[in-house]
Each structure stands twice: as structure tokens, then as C-alpha cells.
Design an enzyme around this catalytic site. Structure first.
Site, PDB file in Angstrom:
ATOM      1  N   GLY A  15       8.411 -12.683   7.950  1.00 34.54           N
ATOM      2  CA  GLY A  15       9.117 -13.595   7.840  1.00 34.54           C
ATOM      3  C   GLY A  15      10.146 -14.768   8.606  1.00 34.54           C
ATOM      4  N   PHE A 118      13.479  11.360   3.051  1.00 40.68           N
ATOM      5  CA  PHE A 118      11.813  10.733   2.911  1.00 40.68           C
ATOM      6  C   PHE A 118      10.839  11.326   2.796  1.00 40.68           C
ATOM      7  CE2 PHE A 118      11.509   6.222   1.273  1.00 40.68           C
ATOM      8  CZ  PHE A 118      12.340   6.110   0.165  1.00 40.68           C
ATOM      9  N   GLN A 231      -3.021   2.851   2.364  1.00 42.97           N
ATOM     10  CA  GLN A 231      -1.618   3.575   2.097  1.00 42.97           C
ATOM     11  C   GLN A 231      -2.304   3.600  -0.016  1.00 42.97           C
ATOM     12  OE1 GLN A 231       2.333   3.524   2.084  1.00 42.97           O
ATOM     13  NE2 GLN A 231       1.379   5.565   3.489  1.00 42.97           N
ATOM     14  N   HIS A 233      -0.147   5.198  -2.672  1.00 43.45           N
ATOM     15  CA  HIS A 233       1.235   6.274  -3.146  1.00 43.45           C
ATOM     16  C   HIS A 233       1.352   6.851  -4.407  1.00 43.45           C
ATOM     17  CE1 HIS A 233       5.254   6.271  -3.651  1.00 43.45           C
ATOM     18  NE2 HIS A 233       5.907   5.066  -2.560  1.00 43.45           N
ATOM     19  N   LEU A 243       5.568   0.871  -8.508  1.00 38.32           N
ATOM     20  CA  LEU A 243       6.048   1.568  -8.296  1.00 38.32           C
ATOM     21  C   LEU A 243       6.770   2.663  -8.858  1.00 38.32           C
ATOM     22  CD1 LEU A 243       5.468   2.571  -5.254  1.00 38.32           C
ATOM     23  CD2 LEU A 243       7.822   1.967  -4.700  1.00 38.32           C
ATOM     24  N   GLU A 246       9.652   6.101  -3.560  1.00 36.47           N
ATOM     25  CA  GLU A 246       9.936   7.953  -2.730  1.00 36.47           C
ATOM     26  C   GLU A 246      11.024   8.841  -2.934  1.00 36.47           C
ATOM     27  OE1 GLU A 246       6.885   8.269   0.668  1.00 36.47           O
ATOM     28  OE2 GLU A 246       7.992   9.133   1.247  1.00 36.47           O
ATOM     29  N   ARG A 277       2.649  10.781   2.297  1.00 34.17           N
ATOM     30  CA  ARG A 277       2.305   9.878   1.149  1.00 34.17           C
ATOM     31  C   ARG A 277       0.516  11.123   1.085  1.00 34.17           C
ATOM     32  NH1 ARG A 277       5.358   4.632   1.722  1.00 34.17           N
ATOM     33  NH2 ARG A 277       7.050   5.005   0.704  1.00 34.17           N
ATOM     34  N   HIS A 342      -1.572   1.559  -1.916  1.00 35.47           N
ATOM     35  CA  HIS A 342      -0.190   0.454  -1.960  1.00 35.47           C
ATOM     36  C   HIS A 342       0.416   0.530  -0.895  1.00 35.47           C
ATOM     37  CE1 HIS A 342       4.810   1.151  -1.859  1.00 35.47           C
ATOM     38  NE2 HIS A 342       4.537   1.230  -0.691  1.00 35.47           N
ATOM     39  N   GLU A 366       3.577  -6.788   7.292  1.00 35.60           N
ATOM     40  CA  GLU A 366       2.358  -5.822   6.329  1.00 35.60           C
ATOM     41  C   GLU A 366       0.711  -6.432   7.048  1.00 35.60           C
ATOM     42  OE1 GLU A 366       3.340  -4.874   3.004  1.00 35.60           O
ATOM     43  OE2 GLU A 366       1.104  -4.173   2.524  1.00 35.60           O
ATOM     44  N   ARG A 377       1.300   5.404   6.953  1.00 37.47           N
ATOM     45  CA  ARG A 377       2.514   5.309   7.134  1.00 37.47           C
ATOM     46  C   ARG A 377       3.743   5.947   6.415  1.00 37.47           C
ATOM     47  NH1 ARG A 377       6.415   2.307   4.487  1.00 37.47           N
ATOM     48  NH2 ARG A 377       4.891   1.909   2.497  1.00 37.47           N
TER      49      ARG A 377
HETATM   50  C1  LIG Z   1       6.458  -2.682  -4.332  1.00 31.39           C
HETATM   51  C2  LIG Z   1       7.416  -1.493  -3.171  1.00 31.39           C
HETATM   52  C3  LIG Z   1       7.930  -0.839  -3.048  1.00 31.39           C
HETATM   53  C4  LIG Z   1       7.691  -1.101  -1.504  1.00 31.39           C
HETATM   54  N1  LIG Z   1       8.706   0.032  -1.418  1.00 31.39           N
HETATM   55  C5  LIG Z   1       9.296   0.843   0.401  1.00 31.39           C
HETATM   56  C6  LIG Z   1      10.378   0.698   1.136  1.00 31.39           C
HETATM   57  O1  LIG Z   1      11.511   1.064   0.363  1.00 31.39           O
HETATM   58  N2  LIG Z   1      10.506   0.672   2.531  1.00 31.39           N
HETATM   59  C7  LIG Z   1       9.708   0.489   3.072  1.00 31.39           C
HETATM   60  O2  LIG Z   1       9.546   0.798   3.971  1.00 31.39           O
HETATM   61  N3  LIG Z   1       8.730  -0.520   2.235  1.00 31.39           N
HETATM   62  C8  LIG Z   1       8.708  -0.660   1.295  1.00 31.39           C
HETATM   63  N4  LIG Z   1       7.700  -0.738   1.112  1.00 31.39           N
HETATM   64  C9  LIG Z   1       6.601  -1.675   1.608  1.00 31.39           C
HETATM   65  C10 LIG Z   1       7.120  -2.996   2.441  1.00 31.39           C
HETATM   66  O3  LIG Z   1       7.692  -3.441   1.607  1.00 31.39           O
HETATM   67  C11 LIG Z   1       6.247  -4.078   2.492  1.00 31.39           C
HETATM   68  O4  LIG Z   1       5.408  -3.753   2.976  1.00 31.39           O
HETATM   69  C12 LIG Z   1       7.079  -5.014   3.106  1.00 31.39           C
HETATM   70  O5  LIG Z   1       8.077  -5.837   2.463  1.00 31.39           O
HETATM   71  C13 LIG Z   1       6.149  -6.736   4.165  1.00 31.39           C
HETATM   72  O6  LIG Z   1       6.663  -7.390   4.011  1.00 31.39           O
HETATM   73  P1  LIG Z   1       5.942  -9.273   4.754  1.00 31.39           P
HETATM   74  O7  LIG Z   1       7.598  -9.469   4.765  1.00 31.39           O
HETATM   75  O8  LIG Z   1       5.177  -8.531   5.624  1.00 31.39           O
HETATM   76  O9  LIG Z   1       5.062  -9.242   3.561  1.00 31.39           O
HETATM   77  P2  LIG Z   1       5.130  -9.935   1.838  1.00 31.39           P
HETATM   78  O10 LIG Z   1       7.217  -9.905   1.699  1.00 31.39           O
HETATM   79  O11 LIG Z   1       4.348  -9.425   1.037  1.00 31.39           O
HETATM   80  O12 LIG Z   1       5.789 -11.635   1.885  1.00 31.39           O
HETATM   81  C14 LIG Z   1       4.669 -12.145   2.269  1.00 31.39           C
HETATM   82  C15 LIG Z   1       5.444 -13.386   1.985  1.00 31.39           C
HETATM   83  O13 LIG Z   1       3.901 -14.203   2.793  1.00 31.39           O
HETATM   84  C16 LIG Z   1       3.661 -15.312   1.562  1.00 31.39           C
HETATM   85  N5  LIG Z   1       1.922 -15.441   1.119  1.00 31.39           N
HETATM   86  C17 LIG Z   1       1.342 -14.836   1.603  1.00 31.39           C
HETATM   87  N6  LIG Z   1       0.155 -16.190   0.930  1.00 31.39           N
HETATM   88  C18 LIG Z   1       0.407 -16.940   1.824  1.00 31.39           C
HETATM   89  C19 LIG Z   1      -0.384 -17.982   2.097  1.00 31.39           C
HETATM   90  N7  LIG Z   1      -1.739 -18.201   2.484  1.00 31.39           N
HETATM   91  N8  LIG Z   1       0.350 -18.698   3.435  1.00 31.39           N
HETATM   92  C20 LIG Z   1       1.335 -19.041   2.709  1.00 31.39           C
HETATM   93  N9  LIG Z   1       2.387 -17.730   2.701  1.00 31.39           N
HETATM   94  C21 LIG Z   1       1.690 -16.632   1.545  1.00 31.39           C
HETATM   95  C22 LIG Z   1       3.889 -15.012   0.312  1.00 31.39           C
HETATM   96  O14 LIG Z   1       4.540 -15.776  -0.538  1.00 31.39           O
HETATM   97  C23 LIG Z   1       5.145 -14.171   0.977  1.00 31.39           C
HETATM   98  O15 LIG Z   1       6.564 -14.860   0.848  1.00 31.39           O
HETATM   99  C24 LIG Z   1       7.043  -1.576  -0.552  1.00 31.39           C
HETATM  100  C25 LIG Z   1       5.784  -2.170  -1.006  1.00 31.39           C
HETATM  101  C26 LIG Z   1       5.975  -1.746  -2.536  1.00 31.39           C
HETATM  102  C27 LIG Z   1       4.631  -2.814  -3.197  1.00 31.39           C
END
Ligand SMILES: Cc1cc2nc3c(=O)[nH]c(=O)nc-3n(C[C@H](O)[C@H](O)[C@H](O)COP(=O)(O)OP(=O)(O)OC[C@H]3O[C@@H](n4cnc5c(N)ncnc54)[C@H](O)[C@@H]3O)c2cc1C
Length: 571
Positions: A15, A118, A231, A233, A243, A246, A277, A342, A366, A377
Site C-alpha cells: 500500500g 533461501f 502456505q 511455514h 515465525l 527461513e 516451504r 503463514h 498479499e 511461494r
Molecule cells: C512473521 C512474518 C515474516 C515474514 N517474512 C518475510 C520475509 O522475510 N520475506 C518475504 O518476502 N516475505 C515475508 N513475509 C511475508 C510478507 O511479509 C507479507 O506477505 C507482506 O509483508 C504483506 O504485505 P502487504 O502490504 O500485502 O500487507 P500487510 O503488511 O499485511 O498490510 C496490510 C495493511 O492493510 C491494513 N488493513 C487490513 N484490513 C484493512 C481494512 N479492512 N481496511 C483498511 N486497512 C486494512 C492493515 O492495517 C495494514 O496496514 C513474512 C510474513 C510474516 C507474517
């Protein structure tokens, strides 16, 4: 009514990237988010971001083609290869762009960005900032947002998307502080609300990852795609499912069963702990199921041989997590781990331009399914997806606003109608007085998903899961629920119940898709159909909304194949 040219729903990495890129192009952008951007789940990302930078001494032969191939193979050939090509080609520039944003990447001695191996990758390709890569990326992206004047509205979950004649008009959000609904009008909207991990009982995801952003798009007629691919993990901390990145295996960690064996030699003899994974998660679950785990619940991740200095330098955050949440110091003891939900491979159906079937509506990160991850993934590929497709969504939304000049003369009327309708819905929930406890519905849902739609799946479990979810929907919609808290200010109970409505549909898509897909591919493993079946199942699943409380409908669409014909997947 608040007006912006572009509304981004969700302030995570996808975002904020989309918002920054559009704002740089002169677009007036508002981010409407449930949490403040830096509290998004992206901040929790640990291990790193993939790009063929060729900085590692063992990675000189790496290339974008090899990154693309590893991604397609990792995806068990369900990824759309045209999208994967764009993505892998852009990766090195994307990492450099974030470096210029100020991400303090870890370095090699020569000053170049460090890379670590990785799972499922031919070369060490994952760039990182210790084991806090997401934290560093998220703060840098937020700072860019401040620099380019992006307006952030936090504590405002979006509860409705306003669409008329297949064109987006704006969104309705619930202001959690006042308890009032707010209307936002926009020429274009980008949904970036992250994954749906909270649909499962055991997940690494934050409490905010409910998949509700997918549900609001689904309810306006946008299909969801490939939802059965979830997925798990391999290494989540036993007890809390936090978590353990990895990166722990990337830095050389071993997986050990109760016989003291490095059991991965049976499952991925070449890649060992660095198999993809899906394969490592199934290996761990098999060891546990066949009695070679500890307390029938977990196996050990052993890092002791890495030594104190490396652990403190490269893995400080996960050491702290294991210490605080399991009382285990990985410098001296093995860490108890088990697989946990995960990542959501599926999501809002978009094309390689981040577009949905609704004019002016985009999705990225995501919450979206482009699809570059297909059925599984690879680690380090999601942060990259957020920045690549966040950027593409931001650019395309800006272009649409400037060049197509969408006609929004009816938007105010449409949004006001929707606002009145949403008010009735929210007031109905706030004052609900039915017979069912919504939290009983929620926990039955989460436990059903973890027990019946997990790492290993079979017909009878999946049938039971679909029936349970449909029964829960009937209880929610036909019998009704009750709320104990009728306050307006920060009514967390009401908020959970709103999300529950979306989670019921999301869970049904996952379980129903898993039941229908009679093959094993990537993370979707059917013990009763253990082989991949390209003849019948090399296709994306699509899910369509049929009405509140009604069963979801499913159909299919083809996978795009460019260079890489499906082969057997061995590691
Ligand atoms: C613990 C952990 C470690 C990870 N490590 C890695 C890594 O090392 N490398 C890698 O490539 N990937 C990693 N991943 C996966 C990756 O981090 C995520 O897939 C990615 O960060 C998702 O980003 P995003 O911007 O799509 O969503 P998010 O970061 O989940 O952000 C979603 C946003 O939407 C907002 N939101 C939710 N619902 C609503 C709504 N109804 N209205 C308005 N706002 C809303 C939330 O407040 C947030 O601001 C990891 C995931 C986890 C859980």
C-alpha cells in the site's frame, strides 16, 4: 465526504509503495488503513527480499531468468509466467530503489548488499537487513509517504467498496475512535490489505490479517483466485506460532527429530533444510505424525553450531523471540518448532498490471493474486511482490486517473446510498440480540481450518470443513448473533464481528477449493490424490460471490505459460 484522486486501502508495504509511486506522479493520494502503516504485518517480515543482484561469491552466475525459473518451479507451475518475468526482471532495480529510500541493508566486506541462501533458490539471492528486513522496508516506505505528502487515515478499517456499473466510486470506512462511518470518494482504489492468516487457529500473521479486504472486493463481484493454496511455514515457534525465519536455515540451521537425525535427507536430499516451504513443512509434519517428533507436537531447529557471534549478528530478532516467548536461547539450546499457517498465495484476481475486472480498482501485495507464487511461494519473494506490484498498481492507477479521466459524476449519490445502507448494517450488528455467541463461531471456524484444511488434506475432512463453515454461516445470517459491547469508541467486539462476516466467506473459498481440487500441487497436498495432475488441473481456480450467507461458486481460468513447460519438481 472526503475526496482524493486515489484511495489506497491498507498501509502495508504494498500500500505505501503504491501510494508513494502515485504521489510522485502528482496524484492526490489518501491511504485509509486499519492500523498505522508501520504497524502493518510487513513490519514483522524477517528474512529478506529476493533479487538476482549477483553480490554473493556463490551467486555470480545468477540471472533474472534463473530467479524467474526458480519462482515458477517453486510455484509448481501454477504461476503466470508473463507476470513472473516482469517481476524477476524488475527485482534488482526494486532493491536498489528501496536502498535509495534508506533501507539499511546488511553488507558484504566490499560494501555491496549482502545476500543469503533461501529455500528453493539456485543461488544465494535474498538481500536483508539482519533479520528485520520488513521493519526496515516499512519505515523507509512510510518516510517516503511523508515526503511526498500522502495523507494517512489510520484506525479506519474499510468496510465497503462502492462500485456502480463495474466502475469504482470510493470506499466506506469505520472510524474506530468515533464509531461513525466515513465516506471517501476516489477515481481509483487500490486494495492492499494483506493476507487472511487469522482464518486459521495457528498462524504467524498479526491479528489484523483477517482477509477482510479480499471479502469487500468479493462482495462487489470481483472473483478471488487460487484460494486453496495456503502456505504453512515449516518453522513456527511451538506454543505461539511466532515465525522463526527461513533465514535461520539460510544461515545453516539443522532440522532434527527425536532420534537425533537430520531428517531432511529423506525428503530433499540435495537441498536438505533449504528445500521449498511446502516440502519442508510436509517433512516436519510427517516426522511428527509418525512419532519422531517431541511430545507429538514439534521437532528441533538446531542453530548451536553457528556460534554466538553469527547468531547475534545475523539473527538477533528471532533469538529474542525464542528467548522471550519459549524461554529458549538458541545459542545454547535447540528451538522447538512446528508448521503453521503463514501466507496466502490466493487473493483478489488481478492481471500483471495489478488490474481487477472493475474499472479503476487495483489490488497488490498479499491481498492480490497476480499470480507469481502459484501453488507455493518461495521465501523472500513476497516483500519483492509488494514493492513490484505496489509500484505497478500505483503507476497504472495514476495513468488511469490522468489519461482516462473517469466519469464520477454519479459518485456522490452512489456513495451516500451505500453509506446509508452500511449504517443500517453496522447498527444492526451493534444491537444484535440473536442466540449465537460470535466468538464461538469464530473459534469453531479457526479450529476447523487448522484441523481439517491443513498441511495434509483429505476428502472426508474437507467435506466436513465445508459443511461446518456453511452451518456457521447459517447461524450467523439466519439465526443471528449477539454483542455484549454496544459502545461506539473502539468497540473491538463489533470490529471482530464485522471481520468474521468476511472470514466465513474466505474460509469457505479455501475449504471448498481444496475439496474440489483433486490433485496435489505445491502447498495443496491431498493424501487421496498425491500426484500433480496437469491434464485436468493446470488451471487457476476462481471464486464468485452469490449473495450473503449463500454458498460460493467456483470456476476456472487458464495459466499463462511462456518459457517453462511443466516438469516434475525435485529438490
Ligand atoms: C512473521 C512474518 C515474516 C515474514 N517474512 C518475510 C520475509 O522475510 N520475506 C518475504 O518476502 N516475505 C515475508 N513475509 C511475508 C510478507 O511479509 C507479507 O506477505 C507482506 O509483508 C504483506 O504485505 P502487504 O502490504 O500485502 O500487507 P500487510 O503488511 O499485511 O498490510 C496490510 C495493511 O492493510 C491494513 N488493513 C487490513 N484490513 C484493512 C481494512 N479492512 N481496511 C483498511 N486497512 C486494512 C492493515 O492495517 C495494514 O496496514 C513474512 C510474513 C510474516 C507474517
Amino acid at each position: 465526504m472526503i475526496k482524493h484522486q486515489l484511495i489506497v486501502v491498507g498501509g502495508g508495504l504494498a500500500g505505501m509503495t503504491a501510494a508513494v509511486i502515485a504521489a510522485k506522479k502528482g496524484i492526490d493520494v489518501g491511504v485509509v488503513s486499519l492500523t498505522h502503516p508501520v504497524r502493518s504485518h510487513s513490519t514483522a517480515a524477517q528474512g529478506g527480499i529476493n533479487a538476482a543482484l549477483k553480490n554473493h561469491p556463490k551467486g555470480k552466475e545468477d540471472s533474472w531468468e534463473r530467479h524467474a525459473f526458480d519462482t515458477v518451479k517453486g510455484a509448481d507451475y501454477l504461476a503466470d509466467q508473463d507476470a513472473v518475468e516482469i517481476y524477476a526482471k524488475m527485482a534488482p532495480d526494486i532493491v536498489r530503489m528501496t536502498e535509495h529510500w534508506g533501507v539499511p541493508y546488511s553488507r558484504f566486506e566490499d560494501g555491496s548488499i549482502a545476500q543469503r541462501p533461501f529455500g528453493g533458490a539456485a543461488f544465494p539471492r535474498t538481500a536483508f537487513a539482519a533479520d528485520r528486513t520488513g521493519h526496515a522496508l516499512m519505515h523507509a516506505a512510510f518516510e517516503q509517504g511523508v515526503k511526498y505528502g500522502v495523507k494517512v487515515y489510520e484506525d479506519r478499517p474499510v468496510v465497503r467498496l462502492v462500485v456502480r456499473d463495474k466502475q469504482v466510486k470510493g470506499v466506506i470506512a469505520l472510524n474506530l475512535v468515533t464509531g461513525e462511518l466515513e465516506a471517501y470518494m476516489a477515481d481509483a482504489v487500490i486494495i492492499t490489505t494483506g493476507g487472511y492468516g487469522q482464518v486459521f487457529a495457528k498462524t504467524t500473521n498479526t491479528i489484523h490479517n483477517t482477509g477482510f479486504g479480499m471479502a469487500i472486493a468479493f462482495w462487489t463481484g470481483v472473483p478471488l483466485k487460487d484460494m486453496e493454496f495456503v502456505q504453512f511455514h515449516p518453522t513456527t515457534l511451538y506454543g505461539t506460532n511466532l515465525l522463526i525465519s527461513e533465514a535461520a536455515r539460510g544461515e545453516g540451521g539443522y532440522l532434527i527429530n527425536n532420534k537425533g537425525e537430520r531428517f531432511m535427507k529423506k525428503y530433499a536430499p540435495e537441498k536438505m533444510e533449504l528445500g521449498p516451504r511446502d516440502i519442508v513443512a510436509r517433512a516436519i509434519q510427517t516426522e511428527i505424525n509418525e512419532g519422531r517428533g517431541f511430545e507429538n507436537e514439534y521437532v528441533h531447529l538446531d542453530l548451536r553450531h553457528l556460534g554466538k557471534e553469527k547468531i547475534l549478528k545475523r539473527l538477533p530478532q528471532i533469538r529474542e523471540l525464542a528467548l522471550k516467548f519459549a524461554g529458549v536461547d538458541m545459542i545454547y539450546e535447540p528451538v522447538p518448532i512446528q508448521p503453521g499457517q503463514h501466507y496466502s498465495m490466493g487473493g483478489i484476481d488481478t492481471d500483471k498490471d495489478a488490474k481487477t475486472i472493475i474499472k479503476g480498482l487495483y489490488a497488490a501485495g498479499e491481498a492480490a493474486c497476480v499470480s507469481v507464487h502459484g501453488a507455493n511461494r518461495l521465501g523472500g519473494n513476497s516483500l519483492l511482490e509488494c514493492v513490484v506490484f505496489g509500484k505497478i498498481a500505483g503507476e497504472n492507477a495514476a495513468k488511469y486517473i490522468k489519461e482516462e479521466k473517469p466519469d464520477n459524476s454519479d459518485a456522490e449519490k452512489a456513495i451516500n446510498e451505500e453509506l446509508e445502507d452500511a449504517k443500517k448494517w453496522i447498527e444492526g450488528l451493534r444491537n444484535a440480540n440473536g442466540p449465537n455467541d460470535p466468538f464461538e463461531i469464530l473459534y469453531t471456524l479457526k479450529n476447523t481450518m487448522t484441523q481439517k484444511v491443513g498441511v495434509f488434506r483429505k476428502e472426508e475432512d474437507l467435506k466436513e470443513a465445508v459443511e461446518t463453515i456453511r452451518e456457521l454461516k447459517r447461524k450467523f445470517y439466519e439465526e443471528g448473533i449477539y454483542l455484549k459491547n454496544r459502545d461506539k469508541c473502539f468497540n473491538r467486539e463489533l470490529e471482530r464481528v464485522i471481520y468474521l462476516q468476511g472470514m466465513l466467506d474466505i474460509a469457505e473459498c479455501i475449504a471448498y477449493g481444496a475439496l474440489e481440487r483433486k490433485e496435489s500441487r505445491g502447498a495443496h497436498y491431498r493424501v487421496d490424490y498425491p500426484k500433480r495432475d496437469d491434464k485436468n488441473w493446470l488451471k487457476h481456480s476462481l471464486y464468485w460471490f452469490q449473495g450473503y450467507g449463500k454458498p460460493v461458486k467456483m470456476d476456472f481460468k487458464p495459466v499463462t505459460i511462456t518459457k517453462w513447460q511443466p516438469q516434475e519438481r525435485k529438490y
